[in-house]
Write a protein that holds these residues in place. Structure first.
Motif, short mmCIF file in Angstrom:
data_model
loop_
_atom_site.label_atom_id
_atom_site.label_comp_id
_atom_site.label_asym_id
_atom_site.label_seq_id
_atom_site.Cartn_x
_atom_site.Cartn_y
_atom_site.Cartn_z
N ALA A 129 0.72 -1.24 0.10
CA ALA A 129 -0.11 0.06 -0.02
C ALA A 129 0.93 1.16 0.10
N GLN A 130 1.76 1.26 0.79
CA GLN A 130 2.81 2.34 0.79
C GLN A 130 3.40 2.57 -0.69
N TYR A 131 4.03 1.64 -1.18
CA TYR A 131 4.76 1.65 -2.43
C TYR A 131 3.69 2.15 -3.62
N ASN A 132 2.54 1.52 -3.73
CA ASN A 132 1.62 1.83 -4.54
C ASN A 132 1.14 3.29 -4.43
N MET A 133 0.76 3.79 -3.11
CA MET A 133 0.38 5.02 -2.93
C MET A 133 1.36 6.03 -3.31
N ALA A 134 2.56 5.68 -2.85
CA ALA A 134 3.77 6.68 -3.70
C ALA A 134 3.75 6.69 -5.26
N LEU A 135 3.50 5.92 -5.69
CA LEU A 135 3.28 5.89 -7.22
C LEU A 135 2.18 6.55 -7.83
N SER A 136 1.12 6.54 -6.93
CA SER A 136 -0.21 7.45 -7.24
C SER A 136 0.28 8.82 -7.07
N TYR A 137 0.92 9.18 -5.87
CA TYR A 137 1.62 10.66 -5.83
C TYR A 137 2.40 11.20 -6.85
N GLY B 12 2.15 14.34 -9.58
CA GLY B 12 3.30 15.13 -9.66
C GLY B 12 3.54 15.74 -8.26
N ASP B 13 3.27 15.03 -7.11
CA ASP B 13 3.49 15.47 -5.73
C ASP B 13 4.88 14.62 -5.60
N TYR B 14 6.17 14.77 -5.90
CA TYR B 14 7.19 14.01 -5.47
C TYR B 14 7.66 14.08 -4.34
N ASP B 15 7.25 14.90 -3.60
CA ASP B 15 7.75 14.99 -2.15
C ASP B 15 7.10 13.99 -1.19
N LYS B 16 5.70 13.92 -1.27
CA LYS B 16 4.99 13.09 -0.70
C LYS B 16 5.39 11.39 -1.00
N ALA B 17 5.55 11.37 -2.38
CA ALA B 17 6.08 9.98 -2.93
C ALA B 17 7.17 9.89 -2.51
N TYR B 18 8.12 10.63 -2.30
CA TYR B 18 9.63 10.43 -1.67
C TYR B 18 9.57 9.71 -0.37
N ASP B 19 8.72 10.57 0.47
CA ASP B 19 8.69 10.20 1.90
C ASP B 19 8.12 8.87 1.90
N LEU B 20 6.94 8.71 1.23
CA LEU B 20 6.48 7.08 1.47
C LEU B 20 7.44 6.32 0.73
N LEU B 21 8.18 6.23 -0.04
CA LEU B 21 9.25 5.43 -0.52
C LEU B 21 10.38 5.28 0.41
N GLY C 82 11.54 -2.03 -6.58
CA GLY C 82 10.89 -1.06 -6.79
C GLY C 82 11.01 0.53 -6.25
N ALA C 83 10.99 0.32 -4.85
CA ALA C 83 11.03 1.78 -4.07
C ALA C 83 12.59 2.20 -4.16
N VAL C 84 13.59 1.46 -4.33
CA VAL C 84 14.88 1.92 -4.54
C VAL C 84 14.87 2.54 -6.01
N LYS C 85 14.33 1.87 -6.94
CA LYS C 85 14.57 2.48 -8.34
C LYS C 85 13.62 4.02 -8.30
N GLU C 86 12.60 3.94 -7.63
CA GLU C 86 11.73 5.39 -7.70
C GLU C 86 12.45 6.39 -7.06
N ILE C 87 13.03 5.92 -5.90
CA ILE C 87 13.92 6.95 -5.19
C ILE C 87 14.96 7.51 -5.91
N ALA C 88 15.62 6.75 -6.72
CA ALA C 88 16.77 7.31 -7.39
C ALA C 88 16.36 7.98 -8.64
N PHE C 89 15.11 7.57 -9.38
CA PHE C 89 14.47 8.67 -10.22
C PHE C 89 14.25 9.96 -9.68
N ILE C 90 13.45 10.06 -8.43
CA ILE C 90 13.11 11.22 -7.96
C ILE C 90 14.21 12.01 -7.75
N GLU C 91 15.31 11.39 -7.08
CA GLU C 91 16.35 12.15 -6.59
C GLU C 91 17.15 12.91 -7.77
#
Length: 415
Positions: free
Chosen positions: A369-377, A381-390, A402-411
């Motif tokens: 739920a945390q991971y997919n909620m981050a993808l929804s954020y 376009g709300d990358y700050d909330k997505a980043y915190d969840l990841l 998946g979380a490692v990859k998305e964090i690297a993308f946002i950073e």
């Protein structure tokens, strides 16, 4: 001595000798018909006995079990209640009533009756009465997740009698529940040693092999089980799941068809075939099979329909299927996840986020739920909330790819 019909979920019937007076002879005639599987005829004979001797409690105990066998649970309870009304100290009737309650999943009532029977243990009229009370109580405790208590009760059953393969089968099922697979296998093998024709022990051992990924051994055991008893639908279900794990979809279909030829309403087999179609990307065929399961009131079919609808791009169908499931199983985490994923797939990220949030209120560390909620954020376009969840996901599972990859993308792109 009297003769009672016993219905035990995992053990069968107790046989008790009796005297030959007229009342006992009628009771025995009903009992014999029950043993033959002539349940309606047993009911007729016992009803005639009741008309002549309405205060003989064992008539009601035995007729109640015959009613149970034909699926008339209301009449079964009425008769067992009457038996207890006539003889308040009547452990046999309490065990049987408890076992009917166990079968229809009225667990509180079943537990109360088993404990009452045990409290009356000095009044059992045949030696194995107390043993069966412990055996069924242990089965119940296993089903409701009270594993330590179940093991204690099974030990008491073993102290009464340890030569019944059903006891070792029941203990094996307990160890399966606790994940102690080696001990489960030992218990099933003890049951087989006592009775080499005990189909359930082979089937249950095969299930353990399946869970361990030993598919060839699992297949050997389930085939033995079916050779011994081809009228157990769970064996076909297990065999279909083994073939599915092996990727042999033709054999899945054949096994399901064999099972449905005997048990046309056994919904799990439809879902097995649906899973095989899903594995082959035959989503419309899968939806049809899951729908058949729903027709037989197995609402897990709705849950499985949701990802199938998503796979063909029918997001409204996916949402409706998830909502239908949640109507039957409110607040079920898997149903809520399917609903949230379907909202996201439909492009409604806000509804997806709201649904993920409801999940996390109940299950704060539910990583999916945390991971997919981050993808929804991220979709919003709300990358700050997505980043915190990841980051929360990584905190609980540092290897979550998946979380490692998305964090690297946002950073890289947004921080």
């Amino acid at each position: 001595m009297k003769q009672w019909i016993w219905m035990v979920v995992i053990a069968g019937l107790l046989l008790v000798a009796c005297n030959n007076n007229a009342v006992e002879e009628t009771n025995n005639a009903g009992y014999d018909l029950y043993i033959e599987g002539s349940y309606s005829e047993a009911i007729d004979v016992l009803t005639e006995g009741i008309e002549k001797q309405p205060d003989f409690a064992d008539y009601y105990t035995n007729r109640g079990m015959a009613y149970y066998e034909i699926g008339d649970y209301d009449s079964a309870f009425a008769d067992l209640n009457k038996a207890i009304e006539l003889e308040a100290v009547n452990p046999e009737a309490y065990v049987n009533r408890g076992t009917v309650s166990l079968y229809i999943q009225e667990y509180d009532s079943a537990m109360a009756d088993f404990y009452t029977a045990i409290a009356q243990k000095d009044s059992f009229e045949q030696p194995l009465g107390l043993y069966y009370a412990y055996l069924n109580l242990g089965t119940l405790l296993n089903q409701v997740g009270q594993y330590d208590e179940a093991l204690t009760v099974f030990k008491k059953a073993s102290n009464e009698y340890d030569m019944d393969p059903s006891l070792h089968n029941a203990i094996g099922l307990l160890y399966r529940s606790t994940g102690d697979y080696d001990l489960a296998i030992e218990s099933f093998e003890a049951a087989i040693e006592l009775d080499q024709d005990y189909a359930y022990a082979y089937g249950n051992r095969g299930n353990i092999f399946y869970l361990q990924g030993e598919y060839n051994r699992a297949l050997s055991d389930v085939n033995t089980a079916l050779d011994l008893d081809r009228y157990v639908p769970q064996f076909y279900d297990l065999k279909a799941k083994i073939w599915l794990a092996l990727g042999n979809y033709d054999n899945v279909k054949r096994t399901v068809e064999d099972g449905l030829a005997i048990w046309s309403s056994y919904s799990t087999l439809y879902m097995d075939l649906g899973d095989a179609y899903m594995a082959q990307n035959l989503y419309t065929d899968a939806l049809m099979q899951y729908g058949m399961a729903v027709q037989y009131e197995d609402y897990e079919g709705y849950l499985l329909q949701s990802p199938a609808y998503r796979a063909i791009g029918d997001f409204e169908g996916a949402i409706e299927a998830a909502l239908n499931y949640l109507e039957q199983m409110p607040d079920n985490v898997y149903g809520m996840m399917e609903l949230a994923l379907s909202y996201e797939a439909s492009g409604d990220s806000n509804m997806a986020i709201d649904t993920f949030a409801q999940i996390l209120i109940k299950y704060p560390t539910y990583l999916d739920a945390q991971y997919n909620m981050a993808l929804s954020y991220e979709s919003l376009g709300d990358y700050d909330k997505a980043y915190d969840l990841l980051k929360e996901v990584i905190k609980n599972d540092s290897t979550h790819e998946g979380a490692v990859k998305e964090i690297a993308f946002i950073e890289e792109h947004y921080r």
